[in-house]
Scaffold this motif. Sequence first.
Motif, PDB file in Angstrom:
ATOM      1  N   ALA A  67       0.812  -0.986  -0.089  1.00 37.99           N
ATOM      2  CA  ALA A  67      -0.174   0.101   0.075  1.00 37.99           C
ATOM      3  C   ALA A  67       0.845   1.118  -0.102  1.00 37.99           C
ATOM      4  O   ALA A  67       1.748   1.379   0.813  1.00 37.99           O
ATOM      5  CB  ALA A  67      -0.873  -0.147   1.251  1.00 37.99           C
ATOM      6  N   ASP A  95      -5.452   0.004   0.682  1.00 38.06           N
ATOM      7  CA  ASP A  95      -6.160  -0.055   2.102  1.00 38.06           C
ATOM      8  C   ASP A  95      -4.955  -0.992   2.921  1.00 38.06           C
ATOM      9  O   ASP A  95      -4.590  -1.857   2.433  1.00 38.06           O
ATOM     10  CB  ASP A  95      -7.380  -0.778   1.966  1.00 38.06           C
ATOM     11  CG  ASP A  95      -7.933  -1.431   3.559  1.00 38.06           C
ATOM     12  OD1 ASP A  95      -7.255  -0.768   4.327  1.00 38.06           O
ATOM     13  OD2 ASP A  95      -8.766  -2.019   3.491  1.00 38.06           O
ATOM     14  N   PRO A  96      -4.131  -0.138   3.637  1.00 41.59           N
ATOM     15  CA  PRO A  96      -3.224  -0.888   4.364  1.00 41.59           C
ATOM     16  C   PRO A  96      -3.653  -2.272   5.052  1.00 41.59           C
ATOM     17  O   PRO A  96      -3.038  -3.166   5.192  1.00 41.59           O
ATOM     18  CB  PRO A  96      -2.774   0.009   5.562  1.00 41.59           C
ATOM     19  CG  PRO A  96      -3.212   1.561   4.949  1.00 41.59           C
ATOM     20  CD  PRO A  96      -4.538   1.241   4.086  1.00 41.59           C
ATOM     21  N   ALA A  99      -3.011  -4.973   2.838  1.00 44.62           N
ATOM     22  CA  ALA A  99      -1.650  -5.072   2.156  1.00 44.62           C
ATOM     23  C   ALA A  99      -0.778  -5.881   2.987  1.00 44.62           C
ATOM     24  O   ALA A  99      -0.884  -6.131   4.211  1.00 44.62           O
ATOM     25  CB  ALA A  99      -1.188  -3.760   1.998  1.00 44.62           C
ATOM     26  N   VAL A 102       3.293  -1.598   4.077  1.00 47.25           N
ATOM     27  CA  VAL A 102       2.881  -0.132   3.818  1.00 47.25           C
ATOM     28  C   VAL A 102       3.882   0.890   4.057  1.00 47.25           C
ATOM     29  O   VAL A 102       4.783   0.710   4.526  1.00 47.25           O
ATOM     30  CB  VAL A 102       1.606   0.067   4.815  1.00 47.25           C
ATOM     31  CG1 VAL A 102       2.041   0.148   6.180  1.00 47.25           C
ATOM     32  CG2 VAL A 102       1.005   1.515   4.203  1.00 47.25           C
ATOM     33  N   ALA A 104       4.096   4.951   4.087  1.00 45.28           N
ATOM     34  CA  ALA A 104       3.073   6.188   4.479  1.00 45.28           C
ATOM     35  C   ALA A 104       4.118   7.358   4.400  1.00 45.28           C
ATOM     36  O   ALA A 104       5.209   7.410   5.202  1.00 45.28           O
ATOM     37  CB  ALA A 104       2.543   5.832   5.337  1.00 45.28           C
ATOM     38  N   ALA A 112      -2.054   3.880   8.155  1.00 49.83           N
ATOM     39  CA  ALA A 112      -1.055   2.784   7.822  1.00 49.83           C
ATOM     40  C   ALA A 112      -1.197   1.848   8.836  1.00 49.83           C
ATOM     41  O   ALA A 112      -0.638   0.754   8.852  1.00 49.83           O
ATOM     42  CB  ALA A 112       0.284   3.515   7.568  1.00 49.83           C
ATOM     43  N   CYS A 115      -2.038  -1.829   8.703  1.00 58.33           N
ATOM     44  CA  CYS A 115      -1.214  -2.949   8.094  1.00 58.33           C
ATOM     45  C   CYS A 115      -0.567  -3.962   9.163  1.00 58.33           C
ATOM     46  O   CYS A 115       0.030  -3.332  10.159  1.00 58.33           O
ATOM     47  CB  CYS A 115      -0.143  -2.415   7.327  1.00 58.33           C
ATOM     48  SG  CYS A 115       0.850  -3.588   6.424  1.00 58.33           S
ATOM     49  N   ARG A 119       5.830  -1.835   7.982  1.00 54.27           N
ATOM     50  CA  ARG A 119       5.398  -0.437   7.921  1.00 54.27           C
ATOM     51  C   ARG A 119       6.648   0.386   7.941  1.00 54.27           C
ATOM     52  O   ARG A 119       7.531   0.490   8.674  1.00 54.27           O
ATOM     53  CB  ARG A 119       4.483   0.005   8.941  1.00 54.27           C
ATOM     54  CG  ARG A 119       3.452  -0.923   9.392  1.00 54.27           C
ATOM     55  CD  ARG A 119       2.605  -0.154  10.524  1.00 54.27           C
ATOM     56  NE  ARG A 119       1.649  -1.015  11.176  1.00 54.27           N
ATOM     57  CZ  ARG A 119       1.473  -1.171  12.572  1.00 54.27           C
ATOM     58  NH1 ARG A 119       2.362  -0.660  13.484  1.00 54.27           N
ATOM     59  NH2 ARG A 119       0.631  -2.194  12.922  1.00 54.27           N
TER      60      ARG A 119
END
Length: 250
Positions: A67, A95-96, A99, A102, A104, A112, A115, A119
């Motif tokens: 994402a 959409d985290p 996913a 992610v 962000a 985020a 997720c 991340r």
Amino acid sequence: MNTTDRTPADLLRSALAGDAGRPLVTWYDDTTGGRVELSVATLANWVAKTANLLRDDLGAEPGDRLALLLPAHWQTAAWLLACASTRVIPVIGGDPGDADLVVAGPDRLEEARACRGERVALSLRPLGARFPEPPEGFLDYAVAVPGQGDVFVPDEDQQPGDAALVVDGIGWTAGQVVEDARVEAAEMGVGPGDRLLSRLEWNHRRGLFAGFWAPLAVGASVVLCRPGVPIGDEVLERRRETERVTRVVE
């Protein structure tokens, strides 16, 4: 530009094989007055480091969905091409929660957190600076990426039939990205050596293809102005002259 290019990864290789020192992405942030210009070689170095981070540190595998919650930005370009290098699928504005990992910007960190995978946070500060305070639960891209290798050797090259991009909820294969990029360039009248100025966001198909994939596909370059920030006519005209802009998309 090489007419035999079949994938986004091919596009970057061809750009490097041509004039690697030419400007490829120039970024203006009119909220801070900042300007960053990346040559083909410099962007490729960011791509290699990001791809190494993706595969080796984050454990991303081909077919994973990423994402991508970033605006039109020079670092976003690096992530898009790093995904092509690793055969990870960037889902623009995805959409985290759905996913595998992610990435962000600072204004989308709370979103985020949905997720469950890795991340990564980008401060989007000038010169790619790190966050003043590391965001809890995220890897700070600016801290993690400098130590990565300058060369990325893919386990397997991206193929034209590979899933390569999702934007506006529509999926593209690697081959379709290249084909559509060339179509977009032809429709805009953009060719080798052109300088395209874009004020469009990359969270929709036209903004992304006009503002990045099309210039890359045909040997042009792009001047990105931070979307949503008003620019007076005098400033815009001066920028067009200074950057030798030949096409504008808004």
